[in-house]
Design a protein around this motif. Structure first.
Motif, PDB file in Angstrom:
ATOM      1  N   VAL A   1      -6.516   6.837  -4.277  1.00  0.00           N
ATOM      2  CA  VAL A   1      -7.794   7.052  -3.593  1.00  0.00           C
ATOM      3  C   VAL A   1      -7.510   7.864  -2.334  1.00  0.00           C
ATOM      4  O   VAL A   1      -6.516   7.622  -1.636  1.00  0.00           O
ATOM      5  CB  VAL A   1      -8.431   5.704  -3.202  1.00  0.00           C
ATOM      6  CG1 VAL A   1      -9.678   5.920  -2.380  1.00  0.00           C
ATOM      7  CG2 VAL A   1      -8.761   4.886  -4.421  1.00  0.00           C
ATOM      8  N   ALA A   2      -8.382   8.752  -2.028  1.00  0.00           N
ATOM      9  CA  ALA A   2      -8.187   9.587  -0.836  1.00  0.00           C
ATOM     10  C   ALA A   2      -8.440   8.745   0.413  1.00  0.00           C
ATOM     11  O   ALA A   2      -9.316   7.874   0.425  1.00  0.00           O
ATOM     12  CB  ALA A   2      -9.152  10.766  -0.863  1.00  0.00           C
ATOM     13  N   ALA A   3      -7.643   9.006   1.447  1.00  0.00           N
ATOM     14  CA  ALA A   3      -7.819   8.276   2.708  1.00  0.00           C
ATOM     15  C   ALA A   3      -7.403   9.148   3.882  1.00  0.00           C
ATOM     16  O   ALA A   3      -6.766  10.192   3.703  1.00  0.00           O
ATOM     17  CB  ALA A   3      -6.984   7.006   2.703  1.00  0.00           C
TER      18      ALA A   3
ATOM     19  N   VAL B   1       0.869  -1.185   0.000  1.00  0.00           N
ATOM     20  CA  VAL B   1       0.000   0.000   0.000  1.00  0.00           C
ATOM     21  C   VAL B   1       0.903   1.230   0.000  1.00  0.00           C
ATOM     22  O   VAL B   1       1.711   1.406   0.919  1.00  0.00           O
ATOM     23  CB  VAL B   1      -0.918   0.012   1.243  1.00  0.00           C
ATOM     24  CG1 VAL B   1      -1.782   1.275   1.251  1.00  0.00           C
ATOM     25  CG2 VAL B   1      -1.776  -1.233   1.285  1.00  0.00           C
ATOM     26  N   MET B   2       0.818   2.030  -1.044  1.00  0.00           N
ATOM     27  CA  MET B   2       1.702   3.199  -1.173  1.00  0.00           C
ATOM     28  C   MET B   2       0.952   4.458  -0.744  1.00  0.00           C
ATOM     29  O   MET B   2      -0.254   4.563  -0.947  1.00  0.00           O
ATOM     30  CB  MET B   2       2.196   3.331  -2.612  1.00  0.00           C
ATOM     31  CG  MET B   2       3.077   2.128  -3.002  1.00  0.00           C
ATOM     32  SD  MET B   2       3.888   2.353  -4.583  1.00  0.00           S
ATOM     33  CE  MET B   2       2.509   2.512  -5.663  1.00  0.00           C
ATOM     34  N   LEU B   3       1.683   5.328  -0.090  1.00  0.00           N
ATOM     35  CA  LEU B   3       1.085   6.569   0.402  1.00  0.00           C
ATOM     36  C   LEU B   3       1.599   7.758  -0.414  1.00  0.00           C
ATOM     37  O   LEU B   3       2.792   7.839  -0.740  1.00  0.00           O
ATOM     38  CB  LEU B   3       1.469   6.780   1.876  1.00  0.00           C
ATOM     39  CG  LEU B   3       1.152   5.620   2.828  1.00  0.00           C
ATOM     40  CD1 LEU B   3       1.582   5.968   4.251  1.00  0.00           C
ATOM     41  CD2 LEU B   3      -0.332   5.283   2.791  1.00  0.00           C
ATOM     42  N   PHE B   4       0.692   8.654  -0.756  1.00  0.00           N
ATOM     43  CA  PHE B   4       1.061   9.868  -1.530  1.00  0.00           C
ATOM     44  C   PHE B   4       0.453  11.088  -0.864  1.00  0.00           C
ATOM     45  O   PHE B   4      -0.607  11.003  -0.243  1.00  0.00           O
ATOM     46  CB  PHE B   4       0.535   9.775  -2.972  1.00  0.00           C
ATOM     47  CG  PHE B   4       1.010   8.522  -3.668  1.00  0.00           C
ATOM     48  CD1 PHE B   4       2.285   8.468  -4.246  1.00  0.00           C
ATOM     49  CD2 PHE B   4       0.187   7.414  -3.757  1.00  0.00           C
ATOM     50  CE1 PHE B   4       2.718   7.320  -4.889  1.00  0.00           C
ATOM     51  CE2 PHE B   4       0.619   6.267  -4.397  1.00  0.00           C
ATOM     52  CZ  PHE B   4       1.882   6.219  -4.974  1.00  0.00           C
ATOM     53  N   SER B   5       1.151  12.220  -1.014  1.00  0.00           N
ATOM     54  CA  SER B   5       0.567  13.442  -0.478  1.00  0.00           C
ATOM     55  C   SER B   5      -0.254  14.190  -1.523  1.00  0.00           C
ATOM     56  O   SER B   5      -0.948  15.151  -1.197  1.00  0.00           O
ATOM     57  CB  SER B   5       1.664  14.345   0.086  1.00  0.00           C
ATOM     58  OG  SER B   5       2.695  14.466  -0.857  1.00  0.00           O
ATOM     59  N   GLU B   6      -0.173  13.743  -2.768  1.00  0.00           N
ATOM     60  CA  GLU B   6      -0.928  14.401  -3.843  1.00  0.00           C
ATOM     61  C   GLU B   6      -1.894  13.415  -4.469  1.00  0.00           C
ATOM     62  O   GLU B   6      -1.581  12.243  -4.624  1.00  0.00           O
ATOM     63  CB  GLU B   6       0.055  14.879  -4.932  1.00  0.00           C
ATOM     64  CG  GLU B   6       1.086  15.860  -4.437  1.00  0.00           C
ATOM     65  CD  GLU B   6       0.479  17.190  -3.997  1.00  0.00           C
ATOM     66  OE1 GLU B   6      -0.567  17.571  -4.576  1.00  0.00           O
ATOM     67  OE2 GLU B   6       1.014  17.793  -3.042  1.00  0.00           O
ATOM     68  N   PRO B   7      -3.056  13.890  -4.874  1.00  0.00           N
ATOM     69  CA  PRO B   7      -3.978  13.014  -5.620  1.00  0.00           C
ATOM     70  C   PRO B   7      -3.494  12.794  -7.059  1.00  0.00           C
ATOM     71  O   PRO B   7      -2.755  13.613  -7.578  1.00  0.00           O
ATOM     72  CB  PRO B   7      -5.300  13.769  -5.565  1.00  0.00           C
ATOM     73  CG  PRO B   7      -4.933  15.198  -5.363  1.00  0.00           C
ATOM     74  CD  PRO B   7      -3.606  15.268  -4.662  1.00  0.00           C
ATOM     75  N   GLU B   8      -3.883  11.713  -7.645  1.00  0.00           N
ATOM     76  CA  GLU B   8      -3.563  11.368  -9.032  1.00  0.00           C
ATOM     77  C   GLU B   8      -4.503  10.251  -9.419  1.00  0.00           C
ATOM     78  O   GLU B   8      -5.084   9.602  -8.535  1.00  0.00           O
ATOM     79  CB  GLU B   8      -2.105  10.887  -9.110  1.00  0.00           C
ATOM     80  CG  GLU B   8      -1.468  11.103 -10.467  1.00  0.00           C
ATOM     81  CD  GLU B   8       0.012  10.740 -10.458  1.00  0.00           C
ATOM     82  OE1 GLU B   8       0.362   9.652 -10.949  1.00  0.00           O
ATOM     83  OE2 GLU B   8       0.813  11.531  -9.899  1.00  0.00           O
TER      84      GLU B   8
ATOM     85  N   HIS C   1       2.815  14.471   6.172  1.00  0.00           N
ATOM     86  CA  HIS C   1       2.035  15.208   7.175  1.00  0.00           C
ATOM     87  C   HIS C   1       0.628  15.447   6.695  1.00  0.00           C
ATOM     88  O   HIS C   1       0.340  15.345   5.514  1.00  0.00           O
ATOM     89  CB  HIS C   1       2.729  16.542   7.501  1.00  0.00           C
ATOM     90  CG  HIS C   1       3.969  16.330   8.305  1.00  0.00           C
ATOM     91  ND1 HIS C   1       3.946  15.988   9.640  1.00  0.00           N
ATOM     92  CD2 HIS C   1       5.291  16.358   7.942  1.00  0.00           C
ATOM     93  CE1 HIS C   1       5.164  15.819  10.060  1.00  0.00           C
ATOM     94  NE2 HIS C   1       6.014  16.040   9.044  1.00  0.00           N
ATOM     95  N   GLY C   2      -0.199  15.784   7.603  1.00  0.00           N
ATOM     96  CA  GLY C   2      -1.603  16.040   7.265  1.00  0.00           C
ATOM     97  C   GLY C   2      -2.388  14.769   7.350  1.00  0.00           C
ATOM     98  O   GLY C   2      -1.875  13.690   7.084  1.00  0.00           O
TER      99      GLY C   2
END
Lengths: 363, 309, 478, 233
Positions: A292-294, A281-288, A328-329
């Motif tokens: 999926v937002a979480a 499961v990869m985490l991103f700070s930007e949508p693309e 963060h966030g």
């Protein structure tokens, strides 16, 4: 020739079937891990192979020789016990020499062999100590030395690292495969710790409810657990299992889980469950697209990694394992590592397919 | 790849049959034979107890069924024996328990002095009961016994010790206490010292009164030890012989006529084998019940200690 | 063999010198131990066996079961003579009195053939005889091939001979024509008064004449003697409490243990005579007896007499002999008196205890065992035991009439012989022979204890005892 | 403070009650007969070893005559007898104890209980028929017969004590030895028995000194088992 072939091995205690028609084979120099939850019969299986279960039914062939009816002393195995099982009234030297004494070797070769194996395990300075004078690590190594010294073709390890501290466990996990390789010995290694299984085992046999649920290369068991039960057992933290929607697409299936979409080369199961390892499961700070937002619910550092508990918008909770602190966030976006994940059918509990292709969402 | 494919004969080889392990039977066989050997005389005794059998009347020996038992239970003297035995058993075990517990509490703390005292107190236990009654017989002799002398000096000039029916029971129980209290004491002391310390520390912190601690914490936790010690002592007290026989042979009158003395006299003096055996069977029934309790208790205790391990 | 050697050996056998003296004389003649033993054997054979083959069982071994008693000690100390005479080896096991009869019962009831000859009392033969554990010795006595012509069984005091012979029919008199000789007397004891002359002189009193007198004098001693009490008698819960002084006095007052009608026995312990006598007896113990009377055996009685703790005993006359011997505190101060308990009687009616020798039915060497019994109850050993050892109530008239024997007693035990002579004529067993003897007398002792302790009145106690005895007798079918 | 001195007084009384008779018998053993029998009791006296010499030499002179007490002989005899019967009980009992501890099988528990309940039963119960019937089986006065009877005392003791020790030892240690290539028998002799040695030693001591039995029985074994239960349970 295989080091060991076990055919339809059964053990029954009263009316309780501990083992039910179990088959297993171990190739030369191969390390097979017997994995399973506690109380599932792993130790019983080892003992049956060693000839220590008088009630065992089935066939055990060691290096081409049928030993099913042979007593333990005629099977020429090595065995390391969970509680070390050192002889408290003998010094370490005699403990190690025991298999050689059984073969009635002369004093000189015994001394030489004990010395060499003790040096290998770096316990040559405590050979004259009695078990009660040894540290846990030294006891452990003495027990291993005893199992190795007779140069058996097969060694049975009954969860030998269970009772030692974390540091030693870590050391041995690395050292043991090296030792076994050097000695050209096949091994069956019982553990409940999947990391140990992964580190030590060439192949892993997963024992559940007295039967072998999966017997495959370690990576395969990890990436493609044969059943949901295995997926839950094998891995720490375990695989995320997410109830999914599946629809046929050609000969394959398009699966939608937690807002992510995957394509599998298999017909759609009745009750699809999508499994994904936390590392995938990869985490991103930007949508693309494809993300999926979480929401981050909690972060727990563990083994130099970070476990992140997430909740997607559709309410699915899943765990990600990340080698850096998460962005963060509280709002982030998640995606799946390409090619990782498995599809199960909750109705049968079986794995249907693995290694999906990530699909664009046809919004 | 798979060796089974290349060695088809391995598959056709018959799997090993499951069979009962003869080893435990072989190992226990000799002991079993001796056990049976001991059971034979036991059943012989059962048979005697169903016979009218006095060795002085060899021609009059015949089967009477439960005749001996009917005679026993319809005679006041046998009921008297039951009562005396029970009183002896009850009184000696209760007093020994109280005294033993008291001493164990006194010696509870591990200190050098306490350890020396507790070992020293074991000495009476090493003295054979016959010798013990001899020692006390000498010490309570009104003519030269040191205890008789002391008691006399205290003003009890007519204290009869074992020779008076009023004080005979007291005297033999006192001796029994001297011999056997250390047994209870050492068991309870070991028990007390092995109790976990946390509940007591917690109680101390909470300021719980000492009496409450004793009755609500110490005593319940000590119960397994107390039960074991009690059962063990009950089993030997109901069979008391040496002390009483050594002191008074069951007298004065019938005041100390316990089971084993009655049956001993019936056998060795009256040569009445049938009645002697019947008395022993009644006593055996009592000890059997007690030993059943004891063994159950023992097993429960072992199970508990294993489950905890 | 030189005459001097022969004379010395003869002197030894006649009891004139002891073994050590014999050894010394031999040594002075320059004869070694082995030769001396040979001489001894030769003379013994010569002296005793002129017309009897004592060596018929040479090489055999006998085993004896003995009670620890001066009589047994006397026998043991003279075993060498028997061995020399017969060539029979003798081994023995010896046990203290408090366990002795249990050992006998254990050995005989198991039909053990370990023992050939055993010591016993007459009462025991009433049990052992009917149980077929003992051999009737009448056939041996009648057989001249087995019994030496100079053995002279009839030289044994008649009452004692008869007391060891019983037909086995409960109630039938001892020594009847159809009686079996279950045992042969070795030594015995009768019951009179032995008293402490020092205490009696101090208080200026005379030995008691009868039971009321004894109560009075005993009470006075308890009060005035400064520590000593009046009369020591036995009181333990045992048959042994009944048979000495108690039964002698009981008989003297005209009481009987049983009423015999044909073959039926009825207890007579609650007769008027019995009640009268028991009242006196209980009073005596309460007023003048030892404090812990209920634990008293003959041993305590003896100890108290020897230590000066009691004024007198009414028990075995030989206790008075033992306690007057060197080694006790009161040695030399003991006096002896014949005792007639009932003021209306002239004779003592002393009961007797007879240490006898019996032959086990399970012996494998019965003939050899009979040789031993003959020897031990014979004239020569009787004199040896009486003169050199403490067998001072010998069963043979020859011993009593032996000058050396009388001289020994008169020298150091003045009055012993006279008291004995007075008591002897009607001294015999006054119990009714029956196999429940121990059962009856032990219960009797228990009841006596209760009466002395005041747990039950004498009348009620004796009635209860009679009922109990009748029940036991009935359930045994006699 | 008051509590402490009360405790001291109580302890003193306890020690007096239990130790005085022992002290007194030692004092009496050093006195002559006349001194023993004197009142008031003598505390100051010239000590004599006469009574001990008598024990060892076997001759005690009393007013009734010289007592020949075969003390030393009896002591040796009973020691020999107990030693032999303990050896027999070990040979019979240790394998059986092992079987009870290691295997669950029919008869095992029944037998263990039967033996134990007979041990607790009145000894006369077995002795009485034996004394009557021994002659018939030819065992009277033989060492074999006596050793057999002694099994009633020694065998249950060995069974129950040694069994506890076998149960406490991990079977893995024996398994390890067998996997090493040693036979069962060798494992039993070289591993199981040495591991149970403290129990066997305790049982031997207890059966040789029967009166000591109950005391040590409690201390070494019962207490050990019980304290395990209390600590761990």
């Amino acid at each position: 020739m295989s080091a060991l072939i076990v055919t339809s091995l059964s053990v029954r205690y009263g009316t309780h079937h501990v083992l039910r028609d179990v088959d297993l084979d171990v190739r030369q120099n191969e390390r097979v891990v017997l994995f399973g939850p506690s109380g599932v019969g792993k130790t019983v299986m080892l003992r049956a192979i060693a000839g220590l279960e008088p009630g065992a039914v089935g066939q055990v062939v060691l290096a081409g020789r049928d030993v099913s009816r042979d007593p333990p002393e005629a099977r020429h195995l090595g065995m390391a016990f969970q509680n070390f099982a050192l002889y408290p009234h003998m010094p370490a030297r005699e403990n190690i020499a025991s298999p050689l004494r059984a073969r009635k070797l002369d004093t000189a070769p015994i001394a030489a062999k004990v010395k060499s194996v003790a040096e290998l395990l770096r316990i040559d300075h405590v050979l004259d100590h009695f078990p009660r004078q040894l540290s846990n690590g030294q006891k452990q190594r003495t027990a291993l030395a005893r199992a190795l010294v007779g140069e058996p073709k097969l060694i049975l390890f009954d969860d030998p690292l269970r009772n030692v501290d974390a540091k030693l466990r870590y050391e041995m996990r690395i050292e043991l495969p090296r030792l076994l390789a050097k000695r050209e010995t096949a091994a069956i290694y019982v553990t409940q710790d999947f990391r140990e299984a992964m580190a030590i085992g060439d192949r892993v046999a997963v024992l559940i409810d007295g039967e072998i649920a999966q017997f495959a290369l370690a990576d395969e068991v990890y990436d493609r657990p044969a059943t949901i039960a295995i997926a839950r057992l094998f891995g720490d933290p375990p695989m995320n299992l997410i109830a999914a929607h599946g629809q046929a697409r050609g000969s394959g299936t398009l699966v939608r889980a937690a807002g992510l979409v995957f394509g599998f080369d298999a017909a759609p199961p009745r009750e699809p469950v999508f499994g994904i390892r936390p590392e995938a499961v990869m985490l991103f700070s930007e949508p693309e697209t494809g993300r999926v937002a979480a929401q981050i619910v909690a972060v727990t550092p563990m083994n130099e990694r970070y476990l992140v508990l997430l909740r997607t918008e559709d309410g699915t909770e899943l765990v990600a394992s990340h080698d850096t602190p998460p962005p963060h966030g509280s709002h982030i976006w998640i995606g799946a590592e390409p090619g990782l994940g498995a599809l199960f059918d909750a109705a049968t509990g079986l794995c249907v397919a693995a290694a999906p292709s990530s699909e664009e969402i046809a919004a | 790849m798979n060796d089974i494919a290349t060695h088809p004969e391995l598959i056709t080889a018959k799997p090993a049959r499951r069979r009962a392990n003869p080893l435990p039977y072989l190992l226990s066989l000799p002991a079993l034979i001796v056990c049976i050997g001991i059971l034979i005389p036991f059943f012989t005794a059962v048979w005697y107890s169903l016979e009218s059998y006095n060795m002085a009347f060899p021609t009059g020996r015949h089967f009477v069924g439960i005749g001996n038992y009917i005679d026993l239970f319809s005679s006041g003297t046998f009921w008297h024996t039951i009562v005396v035995s029970m009183v002896y058993m009850g009184a000696s075990v209760i007093f020994e328990l109280l005294l033993g517990l008291g001493i164990a509490l006194l010696l509870r703390e591990r200190s050098k002095l306490n350890n020396i005292i507790s070992v020293a107190l074991l000495m009476p236990l090493m003295v054979a009961p016959v010798i013990a009654s001899l020692i006390w017989k000498l010490m309570t002799n009104p003519n030269f016994g040191v205890y008789a002398w002391i008691v006399n000096g205290l003003g009890f000039t007519n204290f009869g010790w074992a020779s008076s029916p009023d004080t005979a029971m007291f005297t033999v129980i006192l001796i029994d206490m001297w011999v056997n209290t250390p047994f209870i004491m050492i068991l309870l002391l070991a028990g007390l010292r092995s109790l976990p310390t946390q509940p007591f520390e917690a109680a101390k912190l909470d300021g719980v009164p000492a009496r409450f601690v004793f009755f609500r914490i110490t005593l319940p936790m000590l119960m397994p030890y107390i039960i074991t010690a009690t059962l063990f002592r009950l089993l030997s007290a109901i069979q008391e012989f040496s002390i009483v026989y050594g002191m008074t042979q069951g007298g004065p009158g019938d005041s100390l006529m316990v089971f084993q003395i009655r049956s001993y006299i019936d056998f060795y003096q009256n040569t009445n084998v049938g009645r002697s055996s019947a008395i022993l069977m009644v006593l055996w029934a009592i000890t059997f019940g007690l030993s059943k309790l004891f063994v159950n208790q023992w097993h429960a205790m072992r199970e508990r200690s294993k489950a905890g391990a | 063999m030189s005459d001097k050697t022969k004379d010395a050996a003869k002197a030894l056998l006649a009891g004139e010198i002891d073994r050590r003296g014999f050894g010394k004389r031999m040594a002075s003649l320059g004869i070694g131990a082995a030769a001396a033993n040979f001489a001894l054997g030769g003379v013994a054979t010569e002296a005793l066996a002129a017309d009897f083959n004592w060596q018929a069982h040479k090489g055999k071994t006998l085993r004896l079961l003995l009670n620890k008693h001066p009589y047994a000690d006397a026998m043991i100390s003279d075993l060498a003579h028997f061995k020399a005479l017969t060539g029979i080896d003798v081994q023995y096991d010896i046990f203290p009195e408090d366990v002795y009869f249990d050992k006998v019962t254990a050995a005989l009831s198991s039909h053990s053939n370990r023992y050939d000859v055993l010591m016993t009392g007459a009462y025991q033969t009433w049990q052992y005889g009917p149980a077929q554990w003992l051999v009737d010795m009448k056939p041996y006595l009648k057989n001249p091939a087995k019994t030496a012509p100079n053995y002279d069984f009839n030289g044994i005091i008649a009452n004692l001979r008869d007391s060891d012979a019983w037909s086995g029919v409960p109630g039938e008199a001892l020594g009847s024509a159809n009686a079996k000789q279950w045992a042969v007397p070795l030594g015995f004891e009768l019951y009179n008064v032995s008293y402490n002359k020092r205490i009696f002189d101090k208080l200026k009193i005379e030995p008691p004449k009868n039971l009321p007198d004894m109560i009075e004098i005993g009470t006075k001693i308890t009060k005035d003697a400064g520590g000593a009490y009046g009369v020591a008698v036995r009181g333990s819960r045992s048959w042994a409490t009944i048979h000495p002084g108690y039964l002698s006095a009981y008989t003297n007052y005209g009481a009987r243990d049983f009423e015999v009608k044909g073959t039926k026995l009825t207890s007579a312990v609650n007769s008027a005579e019995s009640k009268a006598m028991n009242k006196l007896w209980v009073e005596m113990i309460q007023k003048a007896g030892p404090k812990n009377w209920a634990t008293y055996t003959w041993y305590e009685c003896a100890q108290d007499l020897g230590a000066g703790r009691c004024g007198m005993i009414y028990d075995a006359n030989i206790i008075g002999f033992f306690e007057n011997s060197p080694g006790t505190k009161e040695s030399g101060h003991i006096g002896y008196a014949a005792f007639v308990p009932n003021p209306k009687m002239t004779h003592a009616t002393s009961n007797v205890w007879i240490w006898s020798l019996a032959m086990s039915s399970f012996s494998k060497e019965k003939d050899a065992a009979w040789y031993f019994i003959q020897w031990a109850s014979g004239k020569n050993f009787g004199i040896y035991g009486g003169v050199k050892k403490k067998l001072v109530d010998p069963v043979r008239n020859t011993t009593w009439h032996d000058a050396a024997f009388k001289a020994r007693l008169d020298k150091n035990y003045p009055g012993f012989y006279e008291a004995f002579e007075k008591t002897l004529p009607d001294a015999k067993i006054y119990f009714t022979p029956q196999p429940l003897f121990f059962n009856v007398t032990t219960e009797w002792a228990a009841m006596l204890q209760r009466m002395v302790a005041g747990q039950v009145t004498i009348d009620a106690g004796l009635d209860k005892l009679a009922a109990h005895i009748d029940r036991e007798v009935k359930s045994a079918g006699i | 403070m008051i509590l402490k001195s009360l405790r001291g007084v109580a302890l003193l009384l306890v020690v007096l009650f239990f130790m005085f008779p022992i002290f007194w018998i030692v004092v009496m053993s050093l006195q002559t007969n006349a001194e023993i029998l004197s009142l008031p009791p003598k505390l100051i006296f010239p000590p004599t070893l006469m009574n001990y010499t008598a024990l060892i030499t076997g001759h005690l002179k009393t007013s009734v005559g010289t007592l020949n007490i075969a003390f030393m002989h009896n002591l040796w005899n009973s020691f020999l007898l107990s030693a032999l019967s303990v050896i027999v009980a070990l040979v019979l009992g240790v394998p059986a104890a092992y079987a009870f501890a290691r295997y669950k099988f029919r008869l095992g528990e029944d037998m263990a209980f039967t033996l134990l309940s007979l041990k607790f039963a009145p000894p006369l119960l077995v002795l009485l028929p034996l004394s009557l019937e021994f002659q018939r089986v030819g065992l009277d006065n033989t060492y074999i017969g006596l050793i057999w009877i002694y099994q009633l005392i020694t065998l249950p003791l060995i069974l129950w004590i040694v069994r506890g020790y076998f149960e406490d030892a991990s079977p893995d240690i024996e398994y390890a030895y067998r996997v090493d290539g040693h036979s069962w028998l060798k494992g039993f002799l070289k591993i199981a028995i040495p591991l149970a040695r403290p129990g066997i030693a305790a049982a031997v001591v207890l059966s040789i000194i029967p009166t000591l039995a109950i005391a040590l029985y409690a201390q070494r074994w019962l207490v050990e088992g019980l304290s395990l239960g209390a600590v761990k349970g």
